[in-house]
Design a protein around this motif. Structure first.
Motif, PDB file in Angstrom:
ATOM      1  N   VAL A 146     -26.572 117.291 -75.657  1.00  8.29           N
ATOM      2  CA  VAL A 146     -25.765 118.377 -76.229  1.00  8.29           C
ATOM      3  C   VAL A 146     -24.330 117.937 -76.510  1.00  8.29           C
ATOM      4  O   VAL A 146     -23.671 118.488 -77.375  1.00  8.29           O
TER       5      VAL A 146
ATOM      6  N   MET B 185     -32.731 123.827 -70.287  1.00  7.36           N
ATOM      7  CA  MET B 185     -32.924 122.533 -70.935  1.00  7.36           C
ATOM      8  C   MET B 185     -32.952 121.408 -69.903  1.00  7.36           C
ATOM      9  O   MET B 185     -33.755 120.483 -69.987  1.00  7.36           O
TER      10      MET B 185
ATOM     11  N   GLN C 188     -35.034 120.901 -75.790  1.00  9.45           N
ATOM     12  CA  GLN C 188     -34.117 121.730 -76.576  1.00  9.45           C
ATOM     13  C   GLN C 188     -34.880 122.680 -77.505  1.00  9.45           C
ATOM     14  O   GLN C 188     -34.382 123.749 -77.852  1.00  9.45           O
TER      15      GLN C 188
ATOM     16  N   LEU D 208     -20.912 123.856 -69.295  1.00 13.46           N
ATOM     17  CA  LEU D 208     -21.444 124.633 -70.413  1.00 13.46           C
ATOM     18  C   LEU D 208     -20.366 124.830 -71.474  1.00 13.46           C
ATOM     19  O   LEU D 208     -20.567 124.537 -72.661  1.00 13.46           O
TER      20      LEU D 208
ATOM     21  N   THR E  74     -36.014 126.084 -75.223  1.00  8.56           N
ATOM     22  CA  THR E  74     -35.181 126.791 -74.258  1.00  8.56           C
ATOM     23  C   THR E  74     -33.933 127.356 -74.914  1.00  8.56           C
ATOM     24  O   THR E  74     -33.470 126.837 -75.921  1.00  8.56           O
ATOM     25  N   ARG E  75     -33.419 128.430 -74.302  1.00 13.77           N
ATOM     26  CA  ARG E  75     -32.233 129.079 -74.855  1.00 13.77           C
ATOM     27  C   ARG E  75     -30.986 128.781 -74.038  1.00 13.77           C
ATOM     28  O   ARG E  75     -29.904 129.202 -74.398  1.00 13.77           O
ATOM     29  N   THR E  76     -31.149 128.106 -72.893  1.00 15.79           N
ATOM     30  CA  THR E  76     -29.978 127.863 -72.048  1.00 15.79           C
ATOM     31  C   THR E  76     -29.888 126.390 -71.649  1.00 15.79           C
ATOM     32  O   THR E  76     -30.886 125.665 -71.641  1.00 15.79           O
ATOM     33  N   LEU E  77     -28.674 125.977 -71.305  1.00 14.79           N
ATOM     34  CA  LEU E  77     -28.448 124.593 -70.886  1.00 14.79           C
ATOM     35  C   LEU E  77     -29.188 124.298 -69.584  1.00 14.79           C
ATOM     36  O   LEU E  77     -29.790 123.236 -69.420  1.00 14.79           O
TER      37      LEU E  77
END
Lengths: 268, 273
Positions: free
Chosen positions: B35, B220, B211, B156, B214-217
């Motif tokens: 990311v 992930m 990635q 984040l 999923t919607r969140t770090l």
């Protein structure tokens, strides 16, 4: 300082100069933005508008002069300042929900750990309601349209209920419908909130605007919402011989008033 | 040999524990690398680590600790050089990448009588992990997990938009150096298992896959850890079945699964049209 804090203007720049690697970006900027003002910063690309915002945010330190925000050094009170950066360089597939992006607006504090607290999430929801998109909270940020993203970023700036809102080109890359929505959102904020908005679009001046500032290495500030000839001269006057506009009637008309106000004011 | 008999072997058990331990680190750090678009930087750090391996071999010192210190130093140097202009730094990374690698090769060549084991650090051998190395890996995992949990919110925000994060008072420079150090130590612990030439694949393929789902770090990180473990286990089995080296087998399995998943999604997309 003996002046009570509440009498301090929102932003004061005194003789501020700044540059990168000996290349001057801004020179001798004097500026006062009172509380409750809606100031619009206009100017050509590369003229130093974003740099000016970054100085107010404390991201850069001036080479000369002083910057004061609410009478204090910039960067001291993140919770009192909401910032909406220029949209566009965000990673497209970034794994974050709209709610999480809004929560990033909270200042760095004592709270650590992997989760967000109920009170913080309630504040995020409130900010999303103020920008009219509470139903998007659990959507992935990357799946939104440009206009929706911009409203999320405005909600992120509003989560701390700031006294000063700094917006950098909030209308770039946004379709007309999205622009109308964002205009509505911004006009609805009003009240005691001080707003400073950067725009390269001269058509942006609206009734709500109380102050227009033209920036192109130097700064020309006006009292009302109108763009003066002096500002146009600073921004677009005195083009080089290679520029077709350099011979236009407009330029010939504006040049005399412009040259008197800013020494060596050739356009960059 | 049956699967059960195979699992009874000490070295196989060590390999499985090692697979779990590297997957924890690979999941967390790999997600952050992807990311933050630090894949090339990670490649640079991984290859510079070879200089550390060479130094340890030349001086006759234990390899993992020496490489750990050397690589951490290289990561800090790269961090200092790239801190201001994160996007325009690929040349610098390339230079340090090559220099670290060359230093390692020269030192190994200068070491009298040293022949064997070189390939171990290039391609890894998960089947020869010693107990002491497992403890070292567990220790690095503990540090990575604690830091990632404690600084999750800051990481984040930093990963999403570092300039904005600075306006919130988040110590962005400190987080950047911390992340590079975590990359360095992850690389070092993975050298033994997949080899430094293949570290990047295990730090990038699982997060790339994760990635998509999923919607969140945090999600992930967990999912890429799971993918990493799947790749290691499937790769180990492939290594046994086809009688090939474990490092290349793990990466080949990872690439094959990645292609099947991505290709499958494409085919489903075409079929739906």
């Amino acid at each position: 300082m003996s002046t009570p804090e509440t009498d301090q203007p929102a932003i004061v720049l005194d003789g501020v100069s700044f540059g990168f690697d000996r290349e001057p970006i801004l020179e001798r900027i004097d500026l006062v933005i009172p509380r409750g003002a809606f100031a619009v910063i206009v100017g050509p690309n590369g003229g130093g508008k974003t740099t000016l915002l970054h100085l107010i945010l404390g991201l850069y330190r001036p080479d000369a002069g002083t910057v004061r925000v609410f009478g204090d050094k910039p960067g001291r009170h993140p919770e009192r300042i909401g910032y909406v950066p220029q949209h566009g360089n965000l990673a497209p597939g970034f794994p974050a929900t709209v709610e999480q992006v809004v929560l990033m607006g909270l200042p760095h504090g004592r709270r650590h750990g992997p989760g967000f607290h109920a009170d913080e999430r309630a504040r995020a929801q409130l900010a999303l309601e103020r920008t009219g998109i509470p139903e998007l909270a659990q959507r992935p940020f990357g799946a939104l349209s440009g206009g929706q993203r911009q409203r999320v970023l405005i909600a992120r700036a509003l989560i701390t209920e700031p006294e000063l809102l700094l917006l950098d080109e909030p209308f770039s890359n946004i379709d007309p419908y999205g622009r109308a929505c964002i205009h509505e959102t911004l006009d609805g904020l009003g009240g005691t909130l001080t707003r400073v908005m950067v725009s390269h679009d001269l058509g942006i001046t609206r009734q709500a605007v109380s102050q227009v500032l033209a920036v192109n290495r130097w700064l020309v500030s006006g009292d009302g919402p109108a763009i003066t000839e002096e500002m146009l001269g600073l921004m677009y006057g005195q083009h080089g011989a290679d520029c077709p506009m350099g011979h236009s009637a407009l330029n010939a008309h504006l040049a005399p008033s412009a040259s008197s106000s800013h020494p060596g004011g050739e356009a960059r | 040999m049956s699967l059960l008999e195979l699992l009874g072997q000490g070295f196989v058990q060590h390999a499985l524990i090692a697979a779990v331990l590297i997957s924890i680190a690979a999941g967390i750090v790999g997600a952050l690398v992807v990311v933050n678009r630090l894949v090339f930087m990670t490649g640079g750090i991984a290859h510079t680590a070879y200089g550390g391996v060479g130094t340890a071999i030349y001086l006759g010192l234990p390899v993992l600790p020496v490489t750990g210190v050397f690589t951490a130093g290289a990561a800090l140097l790269l961090g200092a050089l790239t801190r201001r202009k994160r996007e325009r730094t690929d040349t610098l990374i390339g230079v340090i990448w090559a220099a670290g690698m060359a230093l390692g090769l020269i030192l190994v060549e200068l070491t009298p009588g040293y022949q064997a084991g070189l390939m171990t650090y290039l391609f890894g051998s998960i089947l020869t992990v010693a107990t002491v190395d497992l403890w070292l890996m567990a220790g690095i995992d503990a540090v990575i997990v604690s830091l990632a949990l404690y600084y999750y919110r800051d990481l984040l925000s930093f990963s999403f938009d570092p300039v904005y994060a600075r306006t919130r008072g988040i110590p962005v420079t400190g987080l950047y150096f911390m992340l590079l150090l975590l990359v360095a130590e992850t690389v070092v612990m993975m050298i033994q298992v997949v080899g430094l030439l293949l570290v990047i694949a295990l730090l990038t393929l699982p997060p790339y896959l994760a990635q998509r789902y999923t919607r969140t770090l945090g999600g992930m990180m967990l999912l890429s850890g799971a993918f990493s473990l799947l790749f290691c286990l499937a790769g180990l089995y492939a290594s046994y079945w086809f009688d090939i080296g474990s490092g290349p087998a793990i990466i080949a399995t990872a690439c094959a699964i990645y292609l099947v998943v991505v290709g499958g999604e494409r085919l489903i997309g075409i079929a739906r049209r």
